[in-house]
Design an enzyme around this catalytic site. Structure first.
Site, PDB file in Angstrom:
ATOM      1  CB  CYS A 403     -12.289  80.487 -50.485  1.00 12.28           C
ATOM      2  SG  CYS A 403     -10.558  80.510 -50.974  1.00 12.28           S
ATOM      3  CB  THR A 404     -11.137  80.273 -45.552  1.00 15.88           C
ATOM      4  OG1 THR A 404     -12.458  79.758 -45.465  1.00 15.88           O
ATOM      5  CG2 THR A 404     -10.617  80.601 -44.163  1.00 15.88           C
TER       6      THR A 404
END
Length: 828
Positions: A403-404
């Site tokens: 994810c980020t």
């Protein structure tokens, strides 16, 4: 989250309400303090003007502060030396505590210091003034006890008796000196010692981090205050969420004090070693000029930075996951360093499942080669997707997730390993942010395997990693990876839009929003606005662009409906119909409205808004008996719970941004179940509101028509959005007598055009049994509806209702083709 834990942890709505309540209490306390000071000053003024030669009710005290305290406390000129009047009957002349309190009221800075008091007789000029802080013969005595205070003012009385010819009242000099034995102030923390001036840094560094401390955060509100205080010296900006489960931060920090800031974070126990992968730092700092324009442009088009302040907010969860029980976030699979991740994907990507655990608007503009996006709009939707995608895989299948910044993959890893039983889950340590930095710093010759733009949760919205354009422009359909929010504040839609379209559409998503931005909302009706060159695609866009903006509360209700009851999100009234309902309610005589079919409360709030406009004109508080009052009925329990939460937020905060924020918080928490079948509220202290859960709305209306509720006065307007098969019965209950609807009142019936199929029903008596052979001119959606037996049946019902009510001599009817059709029926 377990039911027991859910009861212990406040919802986001409750946290917002608590914060707003604290703010209200602080404002009230400041107001009371100002009033007390004003009352005290007026009281002293009255005494000064009313005293006579025989009564001397006040002492004049000349106060002087030593040089050391002046410098240490940075006293104002007024506070360095001044005169205080003390009433002869006050505690200040009888106790040391009372005297100190009186001095604090005037010399506010003294509250921060430790000081000693002494007193002496004043030097009196011939005209009776005391112009100096010196004492007679430089003699002073200490004031260390209550008795010393009593003795001091008795000496003032005796001094006045001797000097009554020159003094107006008993006077004394009090000297304030620093206590030499007071403990020295604690030294600044090591990380602040010799720290450079943050404002002198030419660059700003963007960073993020998260922490799931094993013991959680005991008191999130206190911890949030600690973070605000600890980070203030760094001139740090950002958005930080604090919850029982941990901390999630996206921030910007002046680069020259970055090491000091990191040392500060390490010194905080809840962060420290629990910041998984440390602090994620963007590889390229921004100059101050770049930072000032790196965020989403302001409403007026002015450049804006990614962050404008330090916002530390308490939340129910730092990442809303929608799970029914809390998992062990310390057990969430293998946290693979970025370089190892890079090598694994190069060598073995065909032998593993690579999941992009972000939302669609993120994966559309950038992703790792070969990754499978989960395709979710909200993170809480991930679990059903994971269950479906992984259901047939062996439990030892290598599953990689990213994810980020890594925080969402902690929760995904915990779910996949603990709930689904997989043994080989790997997550990218520090997420895409850490991968980007590591490749640039430690393997600059390697081609990044992540292509496109990394969506980030600050005002930049995206940081390009490669030049690949993976997204599709909302406006022209071209390739781009630029992400932004529509500049029309009442839309604020997140969108992918190329640079050319962003320029030509002024950063908005449509012609209507562009025109709204150009036109603004402050044009006087008496002035002639400049002609704009904005063009519109259709009349609907044109109408929207020339209408007053819808308060943001309604957009939040719409978003909540899509999130909480997605299967019925198409049922909300929407902008055009909602504004019409509010206008019609505003035109009623008393603002008395009945709604049949609340759903999630969108139209209810529109009707309440209209009733509120009537209340402002009438100046009357509404009740069941008279005045502005809205009664709404709903059968579905889930919809009733959601609607009640929405209406409660509006009743408490109005249509302001506070109301929108309160409603927005529901998307990250469970909406509480309402046990009572009736909820009574008051909007803006003027509109009575009653939400009622019923099993049969028609039976309830007929009961009112039969006189079962004597204390309920008739209504000006009835909005019917209920069972479509019994519309004539609802109208009949309103027309049979005047207990439900007044003469001249309106009945508004929704969905009377039923997706346009009433036209077919009017042409063909056998439409309800139509075959699949439809005319070739019909669009795909209409053709599909025609094949739907229930749609055909309801279209026939609607057509028969429209035909019957148009022939009823007791009413006048106007059918308006807005949305799915409204029938406006006036009772003669």
């Amino acid at each position: 989250m377990s039911a027991q834990m859910s009861n212990l942890i406040p919802s986001n709505q409750e946290l917002v309400q608590q914060r707003l309540q604290v703010a209200r209490e602080k404002r009230a306390a400041r107001t009371r303090s100002i009033q007390q000071i004003q009352e005290r000053n007026m009281h002293l003024k009255n005494i000064l003007h009313s005293e006579n030669n025989t009564t001397v009710p006040m002492y004049a005290v000349k106060v002087t502060v030593c040089d050391e305290l002046r410098d240490e406390l940075k006293l104002s000129g007024r506070e360095k030396r001044g005169r205080v009047f003390i009433e002869s009957e006050s505690d200040a002349v009888r106790s040391l505590k009372g005297l100190r309190f009186e001095l604090h009221a005037f010399f506010r800075a003294l509250r921060k210091g430790s000081f000693l008091l002494s007193a002496g007789y004043p030097l009196v000029e011939e005209d009776g003034t005391i112009s100096s802080s010196k004492t007679v013969d430089d003699v002073v005595w200490k004031i260390e006890s209550d008795q010393d205070v009593i003795d001091t003012f008795q000496k003032a009385d005796r001094f006045f008796q001797v000097n009554a010819s020159t003094l107006k009242r008993p006077s004394i000099v009090i000297k304030v000196q620093k206590d030499p034995n007071a403990a020295p102030p604690p030294p600044p923390p090591a990380y602040l010692q010799n720290m450079p001036d943050p404002s002198s840094s030419p660059t700003i560094t963007m960073l993020s981090f998260y922490s799931f401390p094993p013991g959680g955060v005991e008191n999130p509100e206190d911890f949030a205050n600690l973070l605000r205080k600890s980070w203030k010296p760094f001139q740090a900006l950002g958005r930080i969420y604090v919850a029982k489960e941990g901390i999630n931060a996206q921030m910007s920090v002046p680069t020259n004090i970055l090491d000091n800031f990191m040392a500060c974070c390490q010194s905080i126990p809840e962060l420290g070693s629990y910041m998984e992968n440390g602090i994620n730092i963007d590889p390229i700092p921004l100059t101050r000029e770049e930072f000032a324009t790196a965020g989403t442009p302001a409403a007026g088009g002015e450049p804006a930075p990614p962050f404008t302040g330090l916002h530390v907010r308490v939340r129910r969860q730092i990442v809303a996951d929608g799970l029914d029980e809390a998992l062990d976030w310390q057990s969430a699979g293998y946290d693979m360093p970025p370089l190892e991740w890079h090598q694994k994907l190069k060598e073995e990507k065909d032998n593993l499942v690579l999941l992009d655990c972000r939302n669609t608007y993120e994966t559309d503009v950038g992703r790792f080669e070969g990754a499978e996006p989960l395709g979710t709009e909200n993170f809480r939707d991930s679990w059903a997707v994971l269950e479906d995608r992984l259901k047939d895989l062996p439990k030892d299948t290598p599953i990689y997730g990213y994810c980020t910044g890594g925080i969402r993959c902690v929760k995904v890893g915990a779910y996949v390993t603990q709930k689904m039983g997989f043994k080989n889950f790997t997550r990218l340590a520090g997420g895409i942010v850490a991968y980007d930095r590591t490749i640039q710093e430690e393997a600059p010759t390697e081609e990044p395997l992540f292509k496109g733009t990394n969506f980030v949760f600050d005002g930049r919205l995206g940081r390009p990693i490669t030049e690949d354009s993976l997204g599709t422009c909302l406006t022209c359909g071209g390739e781009t990876s630029l992400v932004s929010n529509c500049r029309n504040e009442n839309c604020h839609k997140r969108m992918i839009q190329c640079e050319n379209c962003r320029t030509s559409f002024l950063g908005t998503c449509s012609d209507a929003c562009r025109h709204r931005l150009v036109r603004g909302t402050s044009v006087s009706i008496t002035s002639r606005p400049e002609e704009s060159k904005v063009s519109f695609k259709n009349l609907e866009d044109y109408s929207s662009g020339h209408s007053s903006p819808t308060p943001s509360v309604y957009k939040e209700v719409e978003f909540n409906t899509k999130s909480l009851i997605p299967s019925g999100s198409h049922m909300i009234s929407g902008d055009a119909q909602g504004r019409l309902l509010a206008q019609l309610a505003s035109m009623t005589r008393e603002g008395r409205v009945m709604e049949l079919g609340t759903f999630t409360g969108y139209s209810t709030i529109c009707l309440i808004e209209g009733a509120g406009n009537v209340a402002k004109v009438m100046g009357q508080k509404g009740t069941r008996e008279s005045g502005p009052f809205v009664l709404t009925m709903e059968r579905d329990s889930r919809a009733f719970d959601v609607a009640t939460a929405h209406v409660k937020a509006v009743a408490e905060h109005g249509l302001s941004e506070a109301g929108a924020e309160s409603i927005c918080s529901f998307r990250e928490a469970d909406v509480p179940s309402i046990l009572s079948s009736t909820v009574s509220l008051v909007y803006e202290e003027s509109v009575g509101v009653e939400l009622r859960r019923v099993s049969d709305a028609l039976a309830a209306v007929e009961s009112i028509a039969n006189g079962a509720e004597d204390d309920l006065s008739p209504f000006d307007l009835v909005f019917v959005d209920a069972d479509k098969t019994r519309l004539l019965d609802y109208v009949e209950a309103c027309l049979s007598n005047d207990r439900v609807l007044k003469k001249g009142g309106l009945i508004i019936v929704d969905n009377v055009l039923w997706k346009g199929l009433v036209l077919d029903a009017s042409r063909n008596d056998s439409f309800s049994t139509a075959s699949d052979n439809e005319d070739e001119e019909a669009d795909e959606e209409t053709a599909e509806l025609r094949k739907n037996r229930r749609a055909r049946k309801l279209a026939n019902k609607m057509h028969r209702f429209n035909a019957a009510i148009a022939q009823d001599k007791r009413v006048e009817v106007l059918v308006i083709p807005v949305r799915d059709g409204l029938s406006v029926i006036r009772k003669k």
